[in-house]
Write an enzyme that holds these catalytic residues in place. Structure first.
Site, PDB file in Angstrom:
ATOM      1  N   ARG A 133     -35.060  21.104   2.391  1.00 58.16           N
ATOM      2  CA  ARG A 133     -33.719  21.850   2.840  1.00 58.16           C
ATOM      3  C   ARG A 133     -34.150  22.306   4.335  1.00 58.16           C
ATOM      4  O   ARG A 133     -34.987  23.162   4.401  1.00 58.16           O
ATOM      5  CB  ARG A 133     -33.191  22.302   2.069  1.00 58.16           C
ATOM      6  CG  ARG A 133     -32.233  22.080   0.859  1.00 58.16           C
ATOM      7  CD  ARG A 133     -31.097  20.871   1.284  1.00 58.16           C
ATOM      8  NE  ARG A 133     -30.214  20.498   0.254  1.00 58.16           N
ATOM      9  CZ  ARG A 133     -30.681  19.168  -0.158  1.00 58.16           C
ATOM     10  NH1 ARG A 133     -31.459  18.465   0.457  1.00 58.16           N
ATOM     11  NH2 ARG A 133     -30.133  18.746  -1.282  1.00 58.16           N
ATOM     12  N   ASP A 166     -37.408  16.327   8.189  1.00 62.49           N
ATOM     13  CA  ASP A 166     -36.237  15.463   7.750  1.00 62.49           C
ATOM     14  C   ASP A 166     -34.937  16.046   7.577  1.00 62.49           C
ATOM     15  O   ASP A 166     -33.739  15.434   7.357  1.00 62.49           O
ATOM     16  CB  ASP A 166     -36.792  14.687   6.430  1.00 62.49           C
ATOM     17  CG  ASP A 166     -35.587  13.501   5.989  1.00 62.49           C
ATOM     18  OD1 ASP A 166     -35.048  12.808   6.801  1.00 62.49           O
ATOM     19  OD2 ASP A 166     -34.813  13.600   5.054  1.00 62.49           O
ATOM     20  N   GLU A 225     -28.040  21.298  10.320  1.00 68.38           N
ATOM     21  CA  GLU A 225     -27.646  19.797  10.777  1.00 68.38           C
ATOM     22  C   GLU A 225     -26.482  19.373  10.166  1.00 68.38           C
ATOM     23  O   GLU A 225     -26.066  18.153  10.332  1.00 68.38           O
ATOM     24  CB  GLU A 225     -28.632  19.109   9.467  1.00 68.38           C
ATOM     25  CG  GLU A 225     -28.388  19.436   7.862  1.00 68.38           C
ATOM     26  CD  GLU A 225     -29.317  18.413   6.952  1.00 68.38           C
ATOM     27  OE1 GLU A 225     -30.712  18.734   7.224  1.00 68.38           O
ATOM     28  OE2 GLU A 225     -28.861  17.887   5.971  1.00 68.38           O
ATOM     29  N   HIS A 275     -32.096  13.333   7.354  1.00 70.26           N
ATOM     30  CA  HIS A 275     -31.771  13.532   6.062  1.00 70.26           C
ATOM     31  C   HIS A 275     -31.964  12.326   5.565  1.00 70.26           C
ATOM     32  O   HIS A 275     -31.151  11.884   4.794  1.00 70.26           O
ATOM     33  CB  HIS A 275     -30.657  14.503   5.968  1.00 70.26           C
ATOM     34  CG  HIS A 275     -30.432  15.155   4.610  1.00 70.26           C
ATOM     35  ND1 HIS A 275     -30.485  16.116   4.439  1.00 70.26           N
ATOM     36  CD2 HIS A 275     -31.205  14.791   3.420  1.00 70.26           C
ATOM     37  CE1 HIS A 275     -30.681  16.587   3.335  1.00 70.26           C
ATOM     38  NE2 HIS A 275     -31.071  15.817   2.530  1.00 70.26           N
TER      39      HIS A 275
HETATM   40  P1  NAD Z   1     -37.434  19.738  -8.734  1.00 72.75           P
HETATM   41  O1  NAD Z   1     -36.186  20.784  -9.311  1.00 72.75           O
HETATM   42  O2  NAD Z   1     -38.153  19.046  -9.784  1.00 72.75           O
HETATM   43  O3  NAD Z   1     -38.705  20.951  -8.269  1.00 72.75           O
HETATM   44  C1  NAD Z   1     -38.405  21.865  -7.340  1.00 72.75           C
HETATM   45  C2  NAD Z   1     -39.887  22.747  -7.620  1.00 72.75           C
HETATM   46  O4  NAD Z   1     -39.565  24.017  -6.926  1.00 72.75           O
HETATM   47  C3  NAD Z   1     -39.845  23.248  -9.149  1.00 72.75           C
HETATM   48  O5  NAD Z   1     -41.103  23.011  -9.659  1.00 72.75           O
HETATM   49  C4  NAD Z   1     -39.617  24.654  -9.019  1.00 72.75           C
HETATM   50  O6  NAD Z   1     -40.512  25.546  -9.802  1.00 72.75           O
HETATM   51  C5  NAD Z   1     -40.092  24.802  -7.612  1.00 72.75           C
HETATM   52  N1  NAD Z   1     -39.550  26.074  -7.138  1.00 72.75           N
HETATM   53  C6  NAD Z   1     -38.214  26.811  -7.397  1.00 72.75           C
HETATM   54  N2  NAD Z   1     -38.274  28.041  -6.682  1.00 72.75           N
HETATM   55  C7  NAD Z   1     -39.381  28.160  -5.818  1.00 72.75           C
HETATM   56  C8  NAD Z   1     -39.835  29.298  -5.202  1.00 72.75           C
HETATM   57  N3  NAD Z   1     -39.161  30.343  -4.850  1.00 72.75           N
HETATM   58  N4  NAD Z   1     -41.116  28.847  -4.395  1.00 72.75           N
HETATM   59  C9  NAD Z   1     -41.791  27.893  -4.772  1.00 72.75           C
HETATM   60  N5  NAD Z   1     -41.401  26.786  -5.548  1.00 72.75           N
HETATM   61  C10 NAD Z   1     -40.180  27.176  -6.260  1.00 72.75           C
HETATM   62  O7  NAD Z   1     -36.787  19.064  -7.467  1.00 72.75           O
HETATM   63  P2  NAD Z   1     -37.208  18.027  -6.618  1.00 72.75           P
HETATM   64  O8  NAD Z   1     -36.577  16.645  -7.060  1.00 72.75           O
HETATM   65  O9  NAD Z   1     -38.691  17.947  -6.579  1.00 72.75           O
HETATM   66  O10 NAD Z   1     -36.415  18.194  -5.267  1.00 72.75           O
HETATM   67  C11 NAD Z   1     -37.258  19.035  -4.376  1.00 72.75           C
HETATM   68  C12 NAD Z   1     -36.274  19.365  -3.410  1.00 72.75           C
HETATM   69  O11 NAD Z   1     -36.121  18.105  -2.554  1.00 72.75           O
HETATM   70  C13 NAD Z   1     -34.731  19.356  -3.620  1.00 72.75           C
HETATM   71  O12 NAD Z   1     -34.556  20.996  -4.006  1.00 72.75           O
HETATM   72  C14 NAD Z   1     -34.025  18.979  -2.597  1.00 72.75           C
HETATM   73  O13 NAD Z   1     -33.664  20.516  -1.570  1.00 72.75           O
HETATM   74  C15 NAD Z   1     -34.823  18.300  -1.885  1.00 72.75           C
HETATM   75  N6  NAD Z   1     -34.605  16.715  -1.637  1.00 72.75           N
HETATM   76  C16 NAD Z   1     -34.197  16.246  -0.430  1.00 72.75           C
HETATM   77  C17 NAD Z   1     -34.091  14.764  -0.229  1.00 72.75           C
HETATM   78  C18 NAD Z   1     -33.919  14.145   1.333  1.00 72.75           C
HETATM   79  O14 NAD Z   1     -33.345  13.283   1.294  1.00 72.75           O
HETATM   80  N7  NAD Z   1     -34.471  14.750   2.146  1.00 72.75           N
HETATM   81  C19 NAD Z   1     -33.601  14.156  -1.222  1.00 72.75           C
HETATM   82  C20 NAD Z   1     -33.836  14.777  -2.557  1.00 72.75           C
HETATM   83  C21 NAD Z   1     -34.222  16.161  -2.640  1.00 72.75           C
END
Ligand code: NAD
Length: 340
Positions: free
Chosen positions: A230, A254, A259, A291
């Site tokens: 994000r 990305d 954005e 994105h």
């Molecule tokens: P997920 O929930 O499986 O994993 C997120 C991880 O972050 C977890 O292990 C959690 O414990 C950890 N976390 C939470 N708070 C934290 C903190 N303060 N410090 C460090 N780690 C922390 O999520 P995911 O499916 O792996 O997705 C991760 C992120 O990717 C999403 O939150 C989303 O913002 C982003 N995303 C982006 C796209 C894109 O197209 N660019 C697509 C999907 C997801």
């Protein structure tokens, strides 16, 4: 069930129409984003389907409730654009927790390779029959240290990919898991020892500007920053400053803090008002995609299937495993202890 679908793009329609027909959900596709000005369009619908840059704040939620909408179905994993606390007890918020962690993790690696091997420069040169190699020297990933912040679904796939390249992995997560061969360290150490840092945590109060002037100061000279998570995880102005001072060797973005009015839209032919983004894009060592990391056929199909079955399941059984917040009125009713 009738669902008002906001911020529609052509690639959404094909998959959502197909799964809507299969599961008895009628989607009405609106191109506009959901916000206070457009929420009136949701009148008469049982719920809304929204994406990452729709605004689902308290005012929008209150209006949706007045219209009798019962669900906010996010067709994405992140939910930082929804006031989930305000929604609690009023309207149900469903999401797609996982649709293809491979799509995002592979895009992160694609950006990294493109940037450090100067593929973006070489592509343009060879199209112009300029076959000179000057200025295209890269570096091996093998043996380098990558710091991964957030080791959930996407972070873990990215770690696997990096290990395939023979990289050493340092990880930081607020809730560390046990992943064989992965060393969890404090952020300080991750910043000071990583050649590459990739962000895979959600945007929360804790993670807002996790990459800022101070953390960049602690990084190695020449560090590569990858953000496919994000935008607001990175203080874009601080990043620009660190690129100018040569502290950051490359940035692969990305997502971008500001954005929401730019990404996903064709802005060519417009004057770019965002000076920071314009300057970042002008840098030879910055790659920006809009994105796009989620955008694979597999992910789009999974998103449409899960979103539609979330909605169908919710209206059939009044519950959904992908609801963000349990429907009870107290924290004890909370599923997984993750209630807001
Ligand atoms: P997920 O929930 O499986 O994993 C997120 C991880 O972050 C977890 O292990 C959690 O414990 C950890 N976390 C939470 N708070 C934290 C903190 N303060 N410090 C460090 N780690 C922390 O999520 P995911 O499916 O792996 O997705 C991760 C992120 O990717 C999403 O939150 C989303 O913002 C982003 N995303 C982006 C796209 C894109 O197209 N660019 C697509 C999907 C997801």
């Amino acid at each position: 069930m009738k669902i008002a679908f906001f911020d529609t793009k052509p690639y959404d329609v094909r998959y959502f129409e197909e799964y809507g027909k299969k599961m008895g959900i009628e989607y009405k596709f609106f191109e506009t984003k959901l916000c206070e000005d457009t929420v009136e369009l949701a009148q008469g619908y049982d719920g809304v389907c929204v994406f990452v840059n729709d605004t689902v704040n308290a005012a929008v939620i209150d209006r949706l409730c007045e219209f009798g909408a019962q669900v906010i179905a996010l067709r994405c994993a992140g939910f930082n654009n929804v006031d989930v606390k305000h929604a609690f007890g009023k309207i149900h918020v469903l999401r797609v927790p996982a649709y293809s962690p491979y799509a995002v993790a592979e895009h992160a690696m694609a950006l990294l390779l493109t940037s450090i091997r100067r593929i973006h420069k070489a592509y343009i040169r060879s199209r112009d029959y300029n076959f000179s190699l000057s200025g295209l020297t890269g570096f091996d990933l093998h043996g380098k240290t990558v710091g991964v912040i957030g080791t959930g679904r996407i972070g873990r796939v990215f770690i696997d990919i990096c290990r395939g390249f023979g990289m050493k992995v340092l990880a930081y997560d607020k809730y560390p898991a046990s992943i064989e061969g992965v060393e969890y360290v404090e952020l300080d150490r991750l910043f000071s020892e990583s050649d590459i840092i990739s962000l895979h945590c959600p945007l929360t109060d804790d993670t807002y500007h996790i990459i800022d002037a101070e953390s960049l100061e602690r990084c190695r000279r020449g560090v590569v920053i990858i953000n496919t998570s994000r935008g607001a995880l990175v203080d874009a102005e601080a990043l620009l400053g660190a690129i100018k001072s040569r502290k950051v060797g490359a940035a692969c973005l990305d997502v971008y803090e500001e954005e929401s009015d730019l990404f996903f839209e064709d802005k060519s032919g417009h004057i770019m008002d965002d000076e920071v983004l314009a300057r970042l894009i002008s840098m030879p060592n910055v790659i920006v995609t809009s994105h796009q990391a989620f955008l694979t056929e597999e992910a789009l199909e999974n998103i449409a299937q899960t979103t539609t079955s979330n909605i169908a399941g919710f209206f059939e059984m009044k519950q959904c495993p992908n609801e963000l917040c349990w429907r009870g009125s107290s924290a004890e009713d909370c599923r997984d202890g993750k209630c807001f």
